[in-house]
Design a protein around this motif. Structure first.
Motif: not given
Lengths: 568, 748
Positions: B39-41, B28, B93, B44, B74, A203, A161, A205, A101-104, A98, A60, A211-212, B36, B30, A63, A199-200, B87
């Motif tokens: 952030a991920l859940p 939720l 995805w 997961q 994932n 940090q 929020r 991010e 997925t990335l937030n579950g 994205a 990252s 990102q996607a 590298g 993260l 990126h 949250q991202r 991408m």
């Protein structure tokens, strides 16, 4: 070009193609052994490790999205906002998936949506995808409407929020947000929404959608809140053509587009604006509204009759009980609407801004007040008049709060005039019908007829919508006409059902009236008390049905300006 | 922000009046990802990762597979893969999600006498396969059994399939669903260049100063290629030639909205304009091509006036485009299904190649006449499917080629057929004529995807025996099968794909197939064994071993890949483009990341020259008339839908991204005339069938034209089975239809 079948074709057969039984059984053993190996291999995933790539480098670090984030945190009066370059958005929807997925998120849960704008002008074909998520409004409707204070607007970042554990699943924010951003999650019993990946961002991010995006169409920028107050309120500003007017909540997302700027906003249509769909009917709310309105209406009418000296306390006691029970049941049914009903005790928390909290408090006072009046009727008749007056007043305030819940959404078809007149007609109409039960038999049919006519008044706004579609040149784009079209086609049966039940009720009451007159004049076959009671119950029930359908249609046929993508 | 810990396990906590954090917020939460990742859940987090190439379209994006305990949990796009730079489109995805579906085929299913499908063991299934098909061959000749392959399985599997079917089982006829997408480009390239060789590398999209897209909508069909276009720093002119105002047309600097199927006349008109204005590269033409003089006299008749009249494109616009193409320094031409799926697709593709040849746009960065492929391994199919051409893109009719392949594969020479297969449509016609009696369909959905699908379905039903090998037991074709063999899908097996720019990339087994489903590779091994030709394929015991055989048959061909050491090299290099010969490897260890063909100006014909190939344009076979007044165009609906949706419809989130009901796009003028409102249910009728769909009114289609996405099974119930005579590719994008409103259906 078809080659004829030629047994002696170019291909030389490998022995006889006939099945050779002993050879096959020998082969079977081999095959069985191989089969075992292959099935075992299919379920063995260790081969992956041979190819796993080791990540020494931080992927990252370089990126390209770093350029898509603001270099500094928001200053005083500033906040974060999405900025979307529509000219590079090609509608691929990678942002949606994205984010998912990335937030579950849940299986079908998507916090970002992609709609499409097009035109019907042959000279100006446009196909513009619009990616949209929460607009982190300066004046968020979700936050104002929430009865349990489950929303907060971060004072530093401006991110709106949702506090998931505070939410009790009333779904009011899904109506208060003009952009339909909060999504109700059936399995969790709460709504959830985009928090700009706070949250991202915390940090350094980028949010998942930023990102996607293969085309870098989404970025986070800093905006001055004061700018929105000025520009959005100045005129009929919208985020994109066909979107809800921005003055409602002051959304902060900025959509940049050459294609849209080149054409007059009026030229555009979206799937949402062009083909309306039937909305959720919110049945528990329908039951709650009709029952509480009937209850309050009955208290009002009975109290009025008492003050006019038409009814004695004794005569109306039964009807008062009925009215109170209906009110009690109605309030309880509202709990069915909640995703987490055991948290209903939190509902008063938002009283400063939320009409749901105010409604909850008002009904919370109405029921004890009704009980006090009932006790007075039995044990202290001289107290009945003030107690009834108080109950009626509190009840009327509660119904007004109910109406304000919908008025506050700023939806045109739930305007102050329409909502108050509908709710008042239902309350007075059904109240009169219930009050008729306490009247002497011969007075019941005329009172029921009056009740039916008042209930009919609750049809007027919807009838006007329907009527406008019958005009030679219906006003294109009018929300009223669009709603009327829904009554014409997908909702034709409930709409007719409402009229039928009203007409049946009125016919029955009129018949009873006529029969009663004739019977009186001939004095031979007098209508029995039982027959009058039957007419009362049936006619009143039919009125309840008609009002329930009209209220249901109020939800199901509502049409309002929608953000492109909202219906996906 | 740390979540509150609960200390009392035994007592249920009383609900609080205000609760800022709790179990719902934790869902939720993260955490910074390892390796590298961002952030991920928290639920997961992978313990290791690997990479693989996506299994949908031919772009061939690299995906990072997140693994825990060896199994995939994932997928995110691979930031280091040279194709997609981190991408992916929604299909990528969601690549793993579609593997888990209730209608996955988990056990072999055999049709019983009462018509029901019954679960059977693999041994029974293999016995049924071999006895039934061998019996048909015994009675009707070995070529009465045929196979239909796919562009969706790894090269190793299609190589095995083609060799097993033809060399082992004695089948003569086999084709693939690549006939539906790439056949036209194959023939066009072969005739023009002497070999089926897409010349480009994706970096060309970033290097051009003029990009011409013909019958292509990469924004929707190849979204990650569009990403590469947007990375182009030269502010390129983007010309889009398409009847519809598509997403790509929107983004273009010039949209040429031509009449459907008038492209050949338009392209010849452009060539004529280039000649007239002297904007051609004489030196290149003289040095590297042949047939220009004949071409020049052929197109003399295509004056700008004629081209304009036939295509409906104003002369001024034609001149503007010709000028852009003629003056551009690095002009690249890109085409997809709008050209390939046509009654004169080959000549149209060659008209595009001719434009590139006459302007000298070959062999330099940002140039080329470039066909963007369809399926993830259509390119593998072109080289290794052993259908139209002998493996390694050889010729069945050539004794030398047969001998070379026989030696490389250690197969008896006489097992190799001396002629090419029938094409897909000819195999179906063979069923009609009774010459094809048994059919084996692998990973394609003929009953939905073939043109004029009612006829295709009727023919499949007429077969003596139909074997379908698929991931799902619910496809329209699987429903018709006498025997269903359950296959593992992408992510459940090993092998390689070849993408549009000739890049060979890896797919890996990262997920367990459900039940007894097996990799197609394993199924082929079992069938070889059961059929009695296991000996012949004794060495073919793993995809890696077969990859070595594939390498050996490419030796000396333009697609020579003998320089690729092994799978690990593919992983290390981010895929390798063909050719990469042993000699290349001797000179430098790893190939450059992006390579294009014809940099030396030598084409593959024996004289090293490319050929101008051309013909007279012909009218599309089914003209509109009073009864069927609309032209029906078909194509991809959204990025989130793949072909017949057997896979993409299994992802709940992809389903959220597509219209709920099937739709037809109608021009506002036509809608007004037919009294159709947006969202109304309408019936589209052709001479072959009907489709009930909802109206979407938009001026993105021209008056008199309708557009329907191909993903709805009803669409091919309307299309006309007409074909390009050279490539036998179906012409999906033109037939005559009528339109009626459906008042009753609107009152549901």
């Amino acid at each position: 070009m078809n080659a004829p079948v030629d047994p002696s074709s170019s291909f030389a057969p490998l022995g006889s193609p006939q099945v050779d039984a002993p050879a096959l059984s020998g082969r079977t053993q081999l095959t069985e052994q191989l089969l075992g190996e292959l099935i075992a291999q299919q379920h063995d995933l260790t081969a992956v490790e041979t190819f796993s790539r080791w990540h020494d480098a931080d992927l990252s670090a370089n990126h390209p999205y770093q350029a898509l984030l603001p270099a500094t945190p928001p200053g005083p009066g500033q906040q974060y906002a999405f900025e979307v370059d529509l000219d590079t958005c090609s509608g691929c929807k990678a942002c949606v998936v994205a984010c998912h997925t990335l937030n579950g998120l849940g299986e079908t849960e998507t916090w970002r949506k992609v709609g499409v704008l097009t035109t019907k002008s042959a000279k100006l074909p446009v196909l513009q995808h619009v990616t949209t998520a929460c607009h982190h409004c300066v004046d968020p409707g979700c936050l104002k409407g929430c009865p349990v204070l489950a929303y907060e607007k971060d004072p530093l970042t401006g991110i709106v929020r949702h506090l998931d554990d505070q939410c009790f699943g009333c779904k009011y924010c899904t109506m208060m947000c003009p952009y339909e951003v909060p999504q109700y999650n059936q399995s969790l019993g709460i709504v959830r929404k985009c928090d700009m990946c706070s949250q991202r961002l915390g940090q350094g991010e980028a949010p998942a959608c930023v990102q996607a995006c293969p085309n870098q169409a989404i970025k986070i920028s800093l905006v001055n809140r004061a700018d929105f107050q000025r520009t959005a309120q100045a005129h009929d500003a919208r985020l994109v053509p066909t979107a809800p007017p921005s003055h409602q909540t002051l959304p902060t997302t900025r959509f940049v587009s050459r294609a849209l700027a080149q054409s007059p906003a009026i030229a555009f249509v979206s799937r949402e604006s062009d083909a309306d769909c039937v909305e959720h009917g919110h049945e528990p709310l329908v039951a709650m509204l009709v029952l509480t309105q009937a209850s309050v209406g009955a208290w009002l009418v009975l109290t009025a009759l008492m003050f006019l000296g038409v009814l004695s306390a004794r005569a109306m006691e039964g009807a008062l009980w009925l009215a109170s029970i209906l009110g009690f049941v109605g309030v309880q049914l509202a709990l069915l609407h909640l995703g987490r009903p055991w948290l209903a005790f939190r509902s008063f928390l938002g009283w400063r801004t939320s009409w749901i909290s105010r409604e909850a408090i008002a009904f919370g006072l109405y029921l004890p007040s009704a009980c006090a009046a009932l006790l007075a009727a039995r044990y202290a008749p001289q107290g009945l008049a003030p107690a009834s007056a108080a109950t009626s007043l509190v009840g009327a305030i509660a119904v007004a709060c109910s109406a304000m819940i919908y008025v506050a959404t700023q939806r045109e078809l739930w305007s102050f005039g329409r909502t108050f007149s509908e709710f008042a007609a239902t309350a007075v109409g059904l109240g009169t019908a219930i009050a008729s039960w306490a009247m002497p038999s011969t007075a019941q049919p005329p009172m029921l007829i009056a009740a039916g006519l008042v209930c009919g008044a609750a049809f007027i706004p919807k009838w006007l919508d329907w009527r406008r579609t019958q005009e030679a040149q219906p006003l294109a784009g009018s929300l009223s006409v669009r709603s009327g079209r829904l009554l014409n086609e997908p909702l034709a049966y409930p709409w007719r059902g409402a009229w039928c039940s009203l007409a049946l009720s009125l016919s029955l009451s009129v018949l009873a009236l006529l029969y009663g007159w004739r019977a009186d004049s001939q004095s031979a076959s007098r209508m029995t008390g039982f027959a009058y009671a039957f007419v009362c119950v049936t006619s009143t029930s039919l009125l309840f049905v008609s009002q329930a359908i009209v209220r249901w249609l109020g939800f199901a046929s509502v049409v309002f300006p929608r953000m492109p993508g909202a219906s996906t | 922000m740390t979540p509150r810990k609960s200390f009392s396990g035994a007592w249920p906590k009383l609900p609080q009046l205000r609760q800022m954090h709790g179990p719902l917020a934790e869902q939720l939460l993260l955490t910074p990802g390892p390796f590298g990742f961002g952030a991920l859940p928290a639920s997961q987090l992978p313990d290791t990762t690997t990479s693989a190439v996506c299994g949908y379209c031919s772009t061939g994006c690299g995906l990072k597979i997140h693994l825990r305990d060896g199994a995939a949990i994932n997928v995110t796009p691979d930031p280091l893969y040279p194709v997609n730079h981190g991408m992916a489109c929604p299909k990528g995805w969601e690549a793993l999600r579609v593997l888990d579906a209730p209608d996955r085929a988990t056990h072999p299913l055999l049709r019983q006498e009462d018509g029901r499908m019954q679960k059977v063991s693999w041994l029974e299934a293999i016995t049924a396969f071999c006895t039934r098909l061998q019996a048909i061959q015994a009675e009707h000749g070995s070529e009465s059994v045929a196979f239909l392959s796919t562009g969706q399985i790894p090269s190793e599997e299609m190589f095995f399939l083609g060799c097993l079917a033809k060399f082992g089982m004695g089948l003569v006829h086999g084709d693939g669903n690549t006939r539906q997408c790439m056949a036209t480009s194959v023939v066009a390239y072969k005739q023009a260049f002497g070999f089926d060789a897409p010349p480009y590398t994706y970096a060309d999209l970033e290097a051009s100063d003029v990009l011409v897209f013909i019958g292509a909508n990469p924004c929707v069909a190849h979204p990650i290629l569009w990403q590469r276009v947007l990375r182009n720093p030269h502010q390129p002119e983007i010309i889009v030639i398409d009847p519809r105002k598509t997403e790509t047309a929107m983004a273009a600097s010039e949209h040429v909205s031509l009449r459907p199927k008038s492209d050949l006349a338009l392209l010849y008109g452009l060539a004529q304009l280039l000649i007239q204005t002297g904007m051609i590269d004489r030196d290149f033409i003289d040095a590297h091509s042949e047939g220009f003089a004949e071409f020049q006299s052929h197109i003399a008749a295509f004056t700008p006036e004629r081209a304009s009249e036939e295509s409906g494109v104003p002369i001024e616009q034609l001149m503007r485009i010709a000028d852009k193409i003629g003056t551009g320094e690095r002009v690249s031409f890109w085409w997809t299904m709008g050209v390939n799926q046509s009654h004169q697709g080959v000549r149209t593709a060659q008209a595009i190649i001719n434009l590139a040849l006459m302007t000298g746009n070959f062999g330099r960065a940002g140039t080329g006449a470039n066909s963007i492929t369809g399926q993830c391994n259509a390119m593998g199919s072109r080289l290794f499917s052993n259908t139209t051409s002998l493996v390694g893109h050889h010729d069945f009719a050539s004794a030398d080629d047969r001998a070379k392949v026989a030696a490389a594969l250690d197969i008896p020479l006489e097992r190799i057929p001396t002629r090419s297969s029938l094409a897909y449509d000819e195999i179906l016609t063979g069923i009609e004529q009774g010459t094809i009696r048994g059919l084996w369909i692998i990973a394609t959905n003929t009953a939905h995807s073939w043109i004029n699908s009612p006829r295709a379905q009727a023919l499949l039903k007429r077969l003596d025996y139909l074997v379908v090998q698929d991931m799902y037991c619910s496809t329209e074709t699987a429903q018709l099968a006498d025997l269903l063999l359950p296959a593992a899908g992408w992510g459940e097996k090993e092998g390689t794909f070849i993408n549009s720019e000739r890049r060979i990339g890896r797919v890996k087994r990262v997920s367990r197939a459900p039940g007894e489903a097996l990799a197609d590779f394993s199924i082929f091994r079992l069938l070889a064994d059961g059929w009695g030709c296991g000996e012949m394929f004794a060495r073919w015991d793993s995809p890696a071993a077969v990859f070595e055989l594939m390498k050996s048959v490419t030796r000396g061909q333009p697609c020579d890949i003998t320089g690729i050491e092994n799978y690990a090299m593919l992983d290390r290099c981010g895929g390798v483009q063909w050719p990469w010969t042993e000699q290349d490897r001797a000179e430098q260890a790893d190939p450059p990341v992006e390579r294009r063909l014809f940099e030396d100006g030598r084409f593959y014909h024996s004289n090293g020259r490319a050929r101008f190939v051309f013909a007279q344009p012909e009218a599309a076979p089914e003209a509109t008339d009073a009864d069927y007044p609309f032209v029906l165009l078909t194509g991809r609906g959204t990025v989130s839908q793949w072909h017949t949706e057997t896979r993409t419809s299994k992802s709940p989130v992809l389903r959220q991204l597509i219209p709920r009901d099937p739709l037809v796009e109608i021009h506002p003028d036509d809608a007004r005339r037919c009294h159709i409102d947006a969202g109304d249910w309408v019936r589209v009728v052709s001479r072959r069938g009907t489709a009930d769909v909802r109206a979407w009114i938009t001026s993105n289609v021209q008056p008199g034209q309708l557009f329907m996405p191909m993903h709805d099974a009803q669409t091919n119930g309307l299309t006309l089975d007409s074909f390009d005579p050279h490539s036998r590719q179906p012409s999906y994008k033109h037939c005559a239809v009528a339109l009626r409103r459906q008042p009753r259906k609107n009152r549901a």
